[in-house]
Write a protein that holds these residues in place. Structure first.
Motif, PDB file in Angstrom:
ATOM      1  N   ILE A 253       0.077  -8.574   7.588  1.00  0.00           N
ATOM      2  CA  ILE A 253       0.516  -7.002   7.234  1.00  0.00           C
ATOM      3  C   ILE A 253       1.553  -6.696   7.864  1.00  0.00           C
ATOM      4  O   ILE A 253       1.406  -6.792   9.250  1.00  0.00           O
ATOM      5  N   CYS A 254       2.323  -5.902   7.238  1.00  0.00           N
ATOM      6  CA  CYS A 254       3.749  -5.531   7.838  1.00  0.00           C
ATOM      7  C   CYS A 254       4.072  -4.217   7.359  1.00  0.00           C
ATOM      8  O   CYS A 254       4.090  -4.249   6.119  1.00  0.00           O
ATOM      9  N   PRO A 255       4.634  -3.301   7.999  1.00  0.00           N
ATOM     10  CA  PRO A 255       5.450  -2.297   7.542  1.00  0.00           C
ATOM     11  C   PRO A 255       6.403  -2.701   6.579  1.00  0.00           C
ATOM     12  O   PRO A 255       7.136  -3.441   7.071  1.00  0.00           O
ATOM     13  N   SER A 256       6.808  -1.951   5.352  1.00  0.00           N
ATOM     14  CA  SER A 256       7.629  -2.037   4.548  1.00  0.00           C
ATOM     15  C   SER A 256       8.993  -2.191   5.084  1.00  0.00           C
ATOM     16  O   SER A 256       9.849  -2.909   4.591  1.00  0.00           O
TER      17      SER A 256
ATOM     18  N   SER B 279       0.771  -1.342  -0.083  1.00  0.00           N
ATOM     19  CA  SER B 279      -0.114   0.038   0.069  1.00  0.00           C
ATOM     20  C   SER B 279       0.874   1.332  -0.148  1.00  0.00           C
ATOM     21  O   SER B 279       2.038   1.203   0.398  1.00  0.00           O
ATOM     22  N   LYS B 280       0.344   2.450  -0.447  1.00  0.00           N
ATOM     23  CA  LYS B 280       1.071   3.612  -0.468  1.00  0.00           C
ATOM     24  C   LYS B 280       1.427   4.052   1.015  1.00  0.00           C
ATOM     25  O   LYS B 280       0.664   3.774   2.069  1.00  0.00           O
ATOM     26  N   THR B 281       2.333   4.967   1.161  1.00  0.00           N
ATOM     27  CA  THR B 281       2.888   5.534   2.362  1.00  0.00           C
ATOM     28  C   THR B 281       1.669   6.419   2.632  1.00  0.00           C
ATOM     29  O   THR B 281       0.946   7.028   2.026  1.00  0.00           O
ATOM     30  N   GLY B 282       1.110   6.180   3.909  1.00  0.00           N
ATOM     31  CA  GLY B 282      -0.076   6.818   4.590  1.00  0.00           C
ATOM     32  C   GLY B 282       0.484   8.222   5.188  1.00  0.00           C
ATOM     33  O   GLY B 282       1.543   8.469   5.111  1.00  0.00           O
TER      34      GLY B 282
ATOM     35  N   HIS C 157       4.417   4.970   7.075  1.00  0.00           N
ATOM     36  CA  HIS C 157       5.073   3.678   6.603  1.00  0.00           C
ATOM     37  C   HIS C 157       4.144   3.191   5.403  1.00  0.00           C
ATOM     38  O   HIS C 157       2.828   2.893   5.607  1.00  0.00           O
ATOM     39  N   ALA C 158       4.793   2.576   4.315  1.00  0.00           N
ATOM     40  CA  ALA C 158       3.925   1.890   3.365  1.00  0.00           C
ATOM     41  C   ALA C 158       3.807   0.347   3.859  1.00  0.00           C
ATOM     42  O   ALA C 158       4.720   0.231   4.824  1.00  0.00           O
ATOM     43  N   LYS C 159       2.830  -0.236   3.939  1.00  0.00           N
ATOM     44  CA  LYS C 159       2.355  -1.251   4.396  1.00  0.00           C
ATOM     45  C   LYS C 159       2.492  -2.466   3.265  1.00  0.00           C
ATOM     46  O   LYS C 159       2.083  -2.498   2.237  1.00  0.00           O
ATOM     47  N   VAL C 160       2.993  -3.845   3.603  1.00  0.00           N
ATOM     48  CA  VAL C 160       3.018  -4.901   2.700  1.00  0.00           C
ATOM     49  C   VAL C 160       2.105  -5.934   3.291  1.00  0.00           C
ATOM     50  O   VAL C 160       2.118  -6.295   4.374  1.00  0.00           O
ATOM     51  N   HIS C 161       1.090  -6.383   2.183  1.00  0.00           N
ATOM     52  CA  HIS C 161       0.057  -7.536   2.813  1.00  0.00           C
ATOM     53  C   HIS C 161       0.638  -8.874   2.041  1.00  0.00           C
ATOM     54  O   HIS C 161       0.633  -8.545   0.753  1.00  0.00           O
ATOM     55  N   LEU C 162       1.024  -9.769   2.744  1.00  0.00           N
ATOM     56  CA  LEU C 162       1.432 -11.034   2.565  1.00  0.00           C
ATOM     57  C   LEU C 162       0.642 -12.187   2.431  1.00  0.00           C
ATOM     58  O   LEU C 162      -0.310 -12.075   3.628  1.00  0.00           O
ATOM     59  N   THR C 163       0.295 -12.993   1.558  1.00  0.00           N
ATOM     60  CA  THR C 163      -0.449 -14.110   1.642  1.00  0.00           C
ATOM     61  C   THR C 163       0.514 -15.274   1.350  1.00  0.00           C
ATOM     62  O   THR C 163       1.247 -15.233  -0.068  1.00  0.00           O
TER      63      THR C 163
END
Length: 152
Positions: free
Chosen positions: A70-73, A44-47, A51-57
């Motif tokens: 979900i984890c901050p990049s 996701s974009k920096t809010g 922090h940009a967030k990374v959504h992992l599956t």
């Protein structure tokens, strides 16, 4: 003062840290305490708070169960050390496989996998086929994940 060394391992950890933004699809990561293969990830974009967030599956390497996180990049995530080794199948008895590696070492501690893979191994063994089984290891957990024809 005597030192007490209860463990005899090399000190190499079963996991190592890697920054979230450096993880890639088809790579490995620890999700909810399980070793997983990353099948999908999006950033996701920096809010407003930075922090940009990374959504992992990911799919569990051994159970194929799906996990998400979900984890901050910029944060680190643990990545399991995954190894894969091929063994020649010698015997199947009492639901356990008797295997030999290319160095001549034998082992008889791996269970015949359940489901289609287990049926395929049994069928090929009963037909007296010579073949290899691939064993994947991560975090002191080992499972047979496939078979392949012997190349001489």
């Amino acid at each position: 003062m005597a030192d007490d060394f209860d463990t005899g391992d090399s000190g190499a950890s079963a996991t190592y840290p890697m920054q979230c933004s450096a993880l890639r699809k088809n790579g490995y990561v620890m999700l909810k305490g399980r070793p997983c293969k990353i099948v999908d990830m999006s950033t996701s974009k920096t809010g407003k708070h930075g922090h940009a967030k990374v959504h992992l599956t990911g799919l569990d390497l051994f159970t194929q169960k799906k996990y998400e996180d979900i984890c901050p990049s910029t944060h680190n995530m643990n990545v399991p050390r995954v190894t894969r080794k091929d063994y020649q199948l010698c015997d199947v008895s009492d639901g356990f496989l008797s295997l030999i590696d290319d160095g001549g070492e034998t082992r008889e501690d791996l269970k015949l996998p359940e489901g289609d893979l287990g049926k395929e191994i049994l069928k090929r063994f009963e037909n007296s086929e010579m073949f290899m089984v691939s064993v994947m290891k991560a975090l002191d957990e080992e499972h047979v994940i496939g078979t392949k024809a012997m190349t001489s």
